[in-house]
Design an enzyme around this catalytic site. Structure first.
Site, short mmCIF file in Angstrom:
data_model
loop_
_atom_site.label_atom_id
_atom_site.label_comp_id
_atom_site.label_asym_id
_atom_site.label_seq_id
_atom_site.Cartn_x
_atom_site.Cartn_y
_atom_site.Cartn_z
N ASP A 145 26.92 16.37 11.06
CA ASP A 145 26.28 16.92 12.24
C ASP A 145 26.68 16.03 13.41
O ASP A 145 26.95 14.84 13.22
CB ASP A 145 24.76 16.91 12.05
CG ASP A 145 24.03 17.36 13.30
OD1 ASP A 145 24.39 18.42 13.84
OD2 ASP A 145 23.12 16.64 13.74
N LYS A 146 26.72 16.57 14.62
CA LYS A 146 27.16 15.76 15.77
C LYS A 146 26.03 14.91 16.33
O LYS A 146 26.04 13.68 16.24
CB LYS A 146 27.74 16.65 16.88
CG LYS A 146 28.19 15.83 18.11
CD LYS A 146 28.72 16.72 19.21
CE LYS A 146 27.60 17.38 19.99
NZ LYS A 146 26.81 16.47 20.84
N THR A 147 25.04 15.57 16.91
CA THR A 147 24.02 14.85 17.67
C THR A 147 23.12 14.02 16.77
O THR A 147 22.50 14.53 15.84
CB THR A 147 23.16 15.84 18.48
OG1 THR A 147 24.02 16.67 19.26
CG2 THR A 147 22.20 15.10 19.39
N THR A 204 28.08 21.47 14.87
CA THR A 204 27.15 21.26 15.97
C THR A 204 26.73 22.58 16.61
O THR A 204 27.48 23.56 16.58
CB THR A 204 27.77 20.36 17.06
OG1 THR A 204 26.85 20.18 18.12
CG2 THR A 204 29.05 20.97 17.63
N GLY A 205 25.55 22.57 17.16
CA GLY A 205 25.08 23.72 17.93
C GLY A 205 25.50 23.63 19.37
O GLY A 205 25.25 24.54 20.17
N LYS A 244 24.30 26.92 9.68
CA LYS A 244 24.87 25.67 9.19
C LYS A 244 25.10 25.70 7.68
O LYS A 244 26.13 25.26 7.18
CB LYS A 244 23.98 24.49 9.59
CG LYS A 244 24.02 24.19 11.08
CD LYS A 244 23.32 22.88 11.42
CE LYS A 244 23.50 22.53 12.89
NZ LYS A 244 22.92 21.23 13.25
N ASP A 247 20.62 14.96 10.50
CA ASP A 247 19.39 14.23 10.80
C ASP A 247 18.24 15.10 11.29
O ASP A 247 17.15 14.60 11.52
CB ASP A 247 19.66 13.14 11.84
CG ASP A 247 19.84 13.72 13.24
OD1 ASP A 247 20.35 14.86 13.35
OD2 ASP A 247 19.46 13.06 14.21
N ASP A 253 19.12 20.85 10.12
CA ASP A 253 20.13 20.47 9.13
C ASP A 253 19.64 20.65 7.70
O ASP A 253 20.43 20.60 6.76
CB ASP A 253 20.54 19.00 9.32
CG ASP A 253 21.19 18.75 10.67
OD1 ASP A 253 21.92 19.65 11.14
OD2 ASP A 253 20.96 17.68 11.25
#
Length: 751
Positions: A441-443, A593-594, A621, A640, A644
């Site tokens: 996941d990105k953020t 990522t969203g 996802k 996180d 997710d």
């Protein structure tokens, strides 16, 4: 399937690892029990059952009916250790005042020493030993009776351990190692009794006496090794200090940490351990969190920061407000997760457990056939045939096979915890070695989840530091995330500034304030248009920054443009290392990522990722994970957030960043408590080392039995090689000690 709950039963006697199948099968026979797993290191049986349908007493009664001594597990909900920190738990099944491994180790040591001393006169009185060592003890009245009495004492006192275990096994309809040993010892004993009182024959007294002594010695050494494997968890519990400094009505009083309640204010002096999880409300300090994160560098703490119980305060005094007690504390959850992982079983262990069960049956069959062959077909003496049979039964004990996997699992999960990786089930540890794709996941995972300054562009004669100082003076009055990013950047590079005067927030656009005699406006492009500040000369720079997914903040003095400050969700330095290391291992790395495509593309480019999925909705996802799995790939998902959780559950290995939500952590197989993406690499390395040790142990244990049983049955007798029962016992014990020692060597593994 329904909702399940966990029931913990404490086994109050030594239960050999190869007996785990029997324990688990007994528990599973209780209606509404869905799964059961025995952990030989903590000596606990963990049962999963439909919620509200099974009581601990139901399991306990079933086990006791089969002759197994047990009781309610003193787990997280039930244990309160008077000396330790409101943590309503200790290691599952291992309370310090009732450490069954320690008690059983002491008991086995006592029986070993007593049996060893009692076996000395047996050896001295044995005609065979006298002949071998060329000495003679003149027969005296009652000579044979004395030999019988000492041998009986050894068998009765030392062998009772095995006889009790065999009785339990037979009552539950299972043959195990205790049955093998008991048959072997009793067969030799009663044959010898017959030779003493009823017929002329050589006796087995010295053989069965030394057999019992060697078996007890093996048990004792194994218990020491297993107890050592569980010691790390006990050390975790000891990290919590016994007392805390309670601040009440302006006074400080020392109280037992177990009496600390949520909301209490505690004083932590320099050099003291933090008694329990809380939030700093006064003071600044640095805290050594290495016991939790594995990171040796002290972490700076100030008002509003969280501290964890058991960590060590540095040189500043702080006051904290307790926000977690009992099983909610970080240390409690670490121990719980490690214990659950140690109690869970990888697929290879389940196979080993079953193999050990069938090996026991095979040993009885081979021993019986060996007796029939040598006595009935080969024409050997009864003494020879009995010797062969006893040797087969002893050497075939599958204890090494039973110990091969659980000792490795226990040690590896503890190593993981020490390195900031909480492995919640052993299957995940097994699968991690074979990962082909890791999706991040990105953020908050690859990025910090907080805005940081990336670019400063001046539009006047100001220097970059001067522009940042003006912006920080204004933004220090705001709690906005962007404002905090600007202020933190100024502090990071050592810029001194004072909060601006007459601060005025302009909703949705920015702020206005007076600083150093300047009327400063700071905010978005809409605010600049309102005050007629012209930034047209910087259109190219603005477009470039925006295309990278950065947020551009404009600074102006009245209508005069002063400059631009660009901010973005900061990429972790650790992320670059993690991606590089994973790619070097031949593992595909992707980002999910969203966020919008431009931002995702910029982050992917910065990290060197060729695969990314942008603008993905939460429910999509898990679909992306399925798509990769449909291609035959073994996939890990690292995330996180709440959104997710479905992807974490869908992945072959779900990995949650430790600062993530409770939902994400509960959905994951592994929790990275240091929030460091590089720990994914450590997890894979740990998995590889763990599986290597498991395979080595299995190869040794199965190879030992495959070679030892035919030799014990007399295969090499025509070449002059014949094993005796006492040597078989020593070899069997040595084999078990070897697999435990090999597992302990895992502690040397560098991740």
């Amino acid at each position: 399937m329904g909702v399940t709950e966990t029931i913990e039963v404490e086994i109050k006697e030594y239960m050999r690892p190869e007996c785990s199948c029997r324990l688990e099968d007994i528990a599973k026979s209780v209606p509404h029990v869905t799964d059961a797993s025995f952990n030989p290191v903590s000596n606990t049986l963990i049962i999963k059952a439909h919620t509200g349908m099974v009581k601990p007493d139901d399991i306990i009664k079933k086990l006791r009916d089969c002759g197994i001594r047990c009781g309610k597990g003193k787990g997280f909900q039930e244990k309160v250790h008077d000396e330790h920190a409101g943590i309503k738990m200790e290691e599952k099944g291992m309370p310090p005042k009732h450490d069954h491994h320690a008690m059983m180790e002491a008991e086995m040591k006592k029986r070993f020493i007593a049996s060893l001393l009692l076996s000395v006169p047996v050896l001295l009185l044995s005609p065979t030993i006298q002949k071998w060592f060329d000495f003679t003890i003149t027969p005296f009245p009652g000579y044979d009776t004395a030999l019988f009495a000492f041998a009986t004492a050894v068998v009765g006192y030392g062998g009772i351990v095995f006889f009790r275990g065999a009785k339990r096994s037979i009552r539950s309809g299972v043959a195990d190692m205790n049955v093998l040993v008991s048959i072997a010892v009793l067969a030799g004993y009663f044959y010898s009794v017959g030779s003493t009182f009823f017929y002329e024959a050589m006796d087995f007294y010295w053989e069965i006496s030394t057999l019992v002594v060697f078996l007890l010695f093996g048990h004792w050494m194994e218990m020491k090794a297993i107890r050592g494997a569980s010691g790390a968890l006990r050390e975790l519990v000891k990290l919590i200090p016994p007392t805390a400094n309670l601040v009440k009505d302006g006074k400080v009083a020392e109280i037992p940490t177990s009496q600390v309640k949520k909301g209490d204010i505690l004083l932590v002096r320099p050099g003291e351990k933090v008694p329990i999880d809380g939030v700093v409300i006064e003071g600044e300090t640095s805290v050594d969190e290495s016991m939790i994160t594995g990171e040796s560098k002290p972490v700076h703490k100030r008002k509003g920061d969280e501290v964890v119980g058991g960590t060590i305060n540095g040189d500043g005094a702080i006051k904290i407000r307790v926000d977690k007690t009992g099983e909610a504390t970080a240390l409690a959850q670490i121990i719980r997760l490690v214990q659950e992982a140690a109690s869970s079983k990888p697929r290879v262990q389940k196979l080993a457990d079953r193999a050990a069960h069938y090996l026991t049956i095979a040993a009885i069959v081979v021993g019986s056939l060996a007796f029939i062959y040598w006595y009935g077909l080969a024409g050997a003496t009864t003494l020879f045939a009995v010797t062969i049979t006893i040797t087969v039964l002893v050497i075939a004990c599958p204890h090494a096979l039973g110990l091969a996997i659980p000792t490795v699992t226990s040690i590896s999960t503890t190593i993981g915890a020490k390195n900031g990786m909480l492995v919640k089930n052993a299957d995940a540890l097994e699968r991690s070695k074979s990962l082909q794709t890791v999706i991040f996941d990105k953020t908050g995972t690859l990025t910090k989840g907080e805005f940081g300054v990336t670019d400063i562009i001046t539009a006047s004669d100001l220097k970059e530091d001067e522009l940042l100082k003006i912006a920080a003076s204004v933004e220090s009055n705001s709690e906005h995330v962007i404002a905090r990013g600007i202020v933190d950047k100024a502090r990071e590079i050592g810029i001194e500034f004072k909060p601006a005067k007459r601060f005025e927030a302009i909703p949705g656009k920015g702020a206005r304030s007076i600083t150093e005699g300047r009327e400063v406006y700071i905010g978005n492009l809409a605010l600049m248009r309102d005050i007629d500040a012209d930034f047209n000369k910087h259109d190219n720079e603005i477009s470039k920054l925006s295309s990278q997914g950065k947020t551009v903040i404009f600074v102006a003095e009245k209508k005069k443009p002063l400059g631009l400050i660009a901010l973005a969700d900061m990429i972790r330095d650790e992320s670059r290392e993690a991606v590089s290391a994973l790619k070097a291992m031949g593992i595909e790395v992707a980002m999910l990522t969203g966020d919008n495509k431009m931002t995702a593309e910029w982050v992917s480019k910065e990290l060197g990722l060729s695969t990314f999925f942008a603008e993905v909705l939460p429910h999509q996802k898990s679909e992306k994970v399925k798509e990769l799995q449909a291609q035959g790939k073994i996939v890990a998902m690292v995330g996180d957030g709440i959104n997710d959780a479905p992807a974490l559950m869908q992945a072959d290995v779900g990995i949650a960043i430790g600062t993530g939500t409770d939902v994400a952590i509960e959905s994951a197989d592994v929790v990275l408590i240091k929030n460091d993406p590089r720990d994914v690499v450590k997890l894979i390395n740990l998995s590889g080392a763990t599986m290597k040790k498991m395979k080595e142990n299995l190869m040794w244990a199965t190879g030992y039995n495959a070679a030892a049983i035919p030799i014990a049955a007399g295969l090499l007798f025509p070449y002059g090689i014949l094993l005796r029962p006492e040597w078989a016992a020593l070899i069997m014990a040595a084999s078990s000690i070897i697999v435990v020692t090999n597992a302990v060597l895992l502690k040397r593994q560098r991740l």
